[in-house]
Design a protein around this motif. Structure first.
Motif, PDB file in Angstrom:
ATOM      1  N   UNK A 114       0.825  -1.214   0.000  1.00 14.22           N
ATOM      2  CA  UNK A 114       0.000   0.000   0.000  1.00 14.22           C
ATOM      3  C   UNK A 114       0.854   1.257   0.000  1.00 14.22           C
ATOM      4  N   UNK A 115       2.076   1.140   0.457  1.00 17.50           N
ATOM      5  CA  UNK A 115       3.034   2.245   0.403  1.00 17.50           C
ATOM      6  C   UNK A 115       4.046   1.919  -0.692  1.00 17.50           C
ATOM      7  N   UNK A 116       4.644   2.940  -1.286  1.00 16.77           N
ATOM      8  CA  UNK A 116       5.660   2.654  -2.315  1.00 16.77           C
ATOM      9  C   UNK A 116       6.792   1.786  -1.746  1.00 16.77           C
ATOM     10  N   UNK A 117       7.295   0.869  -2.556  1.00 19.43           N
ATOM     11  CA  UNK A 117       8.355  -0.045  -2.105  1.00 19.43           C
ATOM     12  C   UNK A 117       9.619   0.716  -1.691  1.00 19.43           C
ATOM     13  N   UNK A 118       9.871   1.870  -2.306  1.00 25.97           N
ATOM     14  CA  UNK A 118      11.073   2.617  -1.948  1.00 25.97           C
ATOM     15  C   UNK A 118      11.018   3.083  -0.497  1.00 25.97           C
ATOM     16  N   UNK A 119       9.806   3.301   0.052  1.00 24.39           N
ATOM     17  CA  UNK A 119       9.672   3.736   1.446  1.00 24.39           C
ATOM     18  C   UNK A 119      10.247   2.662   2.368  1.00 24.39           C
ATOM     19  N   UNK A 120       9.816   1.419   2.171  1.00 21.77           N
ATOM     20  CA  UNK A 120      10.333   0.312   2.983  1.00 21.77           C
ATOM     21  C   UNK A 120      11.833   0.162   2.802  1.00 21.77           C
ATOM     22  N   UNK A 121      12.296   0.273   1.566  1.00 24.32           N
ATOM     23  CA  UNK A 121      13.736   0.159   1.289  1.00 24.32           C
ATOM     24  C   UNK A 121      14.518   1.251   2.009  1.00 24.32           C
ATOM     25  N   UNK A 122      14.026   2.485   1.951  1.00 20.71           N
ATOM     26  CA  UNK A 122      14.707   3.596   2.628  1.00 20.71           C
ATOM     27  C   UNK A 122      14.735   3.389   4.133  1.00 20.71           C
ATOM     28  N   UNK A 123      13.640   2.868   4.705  1.00 18.32           N
ATOM     29  CA  UNK A 123      13.639   2.613   6.150  1.00 18.32           C
ATOM     30  C   UNK A 123      14.726   1.608   6.519  1.00 18.32           C
ATOM     31  N   UNK A 124      14.811   0.528   5.759  1.00 17.46           N
ATOM     32  CA  UNK A 124      15.832  -0.488   6.051  1.00 17.46           C
ATOM     33  C   UNK A 124      17.243   0.068   5.854  1.00 17.46           C
ATOM     34  N   UNK A 125      17.432   0.841   4.808  1.00 16.46           N
ATOM     35  CA  UNK A 125      18.734   1.470   4.571  1.00 16.46           C
ATOM     36  C   UNK A 125      19.071   2.423   5.713  1.00 16.46           C
ATOM     37  N   UNK A 126      18.081   3.192   6.168  1.00 17.75           N
ATOM     38  CA  UNK A 126      18.347   4.157   7.243  1.00 17.75           C
ATOM     39  C   UNK A 126      18.747   3.452   8.537  1.00 17.75           C
ATOM     40  N   UNK A 127      18.166   2.290   8.800  1.00 13.46           N
ATOM     41  CA  UNK A 127      18.535   1.534  10.000  1.00 13.46           C
ATOM     42  C   UNK A 127      19.990   1.068   9.910  1.00 13.46           C
ATOM     43  N   UNK A 128      20.362   0.485   8.777  1.00 10.05           N
ATOM     44  CA  UNK A 128      21.736  -0.019   8.616  1.00 10.05           C
ATOM     45  C   UNK A 128      22.738   1.136   8.675  1.00 10.05           C
ATOM     46  N   UNK A 129      22.478   2.195   7.932  1.00  9.37           N
ATOM     47  CA  UNK A 129      23.387   3.344   7.904  1.00  9.37           C
ATOM     48  C   UNK A 129      23.460   3.995   9.290  1.00  9.37           C
ATOM     49  N   UNK A 130      22.323   4.075   9.975  1.00  8.94           N
ATOM     50  CA  UNK A 130      22.292   4.663  11.315  1.00  8.94           C
ATOM     51  C   UNK A 130      23.081   3.869  12.332  1.00  8.94           C
ATOM     52  N   UNK A 131      22.984   2.555  12.269  1.00 11.05           N
ATOM     53  CA  UNK A 131      23.739   1.703  13.199  1.00 11.05           C
ATOM     54  C   UNK A 131      25.241   1.869  12.969  1.00 11.05           C
ATOM     55  N   UNK A 132      25.647   1.860  11.712  1.00 13.36           N
ATOM     56  CA  UNK A 132      27.069   2.053  11.406  1.00 13.36           C
ATOM     57  C   UNK A 132      27.512   3.436  11.891  1.00 13.36           C
TER      58      UNK A 132
END
Length: 167
Positions: A114-132
């Protein structure tokens, strides 16, 4: 107030949270003024209401992934806002809980379609980048970048909800 109105307001909160979170990425971590504290409080409140709106928007389609992600992300924000308990800062615990919740929520959103797939992708990327960026010495800029990525995705989800729900 109808559920449609609440979901639309949650979408608006998500847009505002996304903008504020991106802006907060450039506020110095050691800034301690009352204005900065209010900015962080507003951001967290909008994130919380935005998550409620996003979950309401896709709760049936997002399944258990979405539910547990919503639950953990909500608990994470509450822990972050608690601040300290018995002299121990709870930020790291709250941020980890929120990050795990956001990741599960991203999987639920991906499955819900229901939300664009890029939204989910960006959330996952933000988690990985944020942890690093949070843990790796010399990479603190990545933590700021993760906030911008998160903010873009959160605002994007809010805009999608507003457009679908007539806001």
């Amino acid at each position: 107030m109808s559920s449609t109105t609440l979901i639309r307001l949650g979408g608006l909160a998500a847009v505002l949270a996304g903008i504020l979170r991106a802006v907060n990425s450039f506020v110095p971590a050691d800034a301690s003024s009352g204005t900065v504290a209010m900015l962080y409080l507003l951001t967290d409140l909008f994130i919380l209401f935005g998550i409620f709106g996003m979950y309401g928007f896709q709760h049936q389609e997002s399944g258990l992934w979405g539910f547990f992600g919503f639950l953990l992300a909500t608990i994470g924000i509450v822990i972050i806002r608690t601040g300290t308990l018995a002299g121990v800062s709870l930020y790291s615990i709250g941020a980890l809980t929120f990050s795990v919740g956001l990741s599960l929520f991203a999987v639920g959103s991906w499955r819900a379609r229901k939300l664009p797939k890029w939204v989910s992708s960006f959330w996952l990327i933000s988690v990985v980048v944020g942890i690093v960026g949070y843990f790796a010495a010399g990479f603190s800029l990545l933590f700021a970048i993760s906030g911008v990525i998160f903010g873009i995705a959160f605002a994007g989800a809010g805009f999608k909800i507003r457009s679908v729900m007539g806001g």
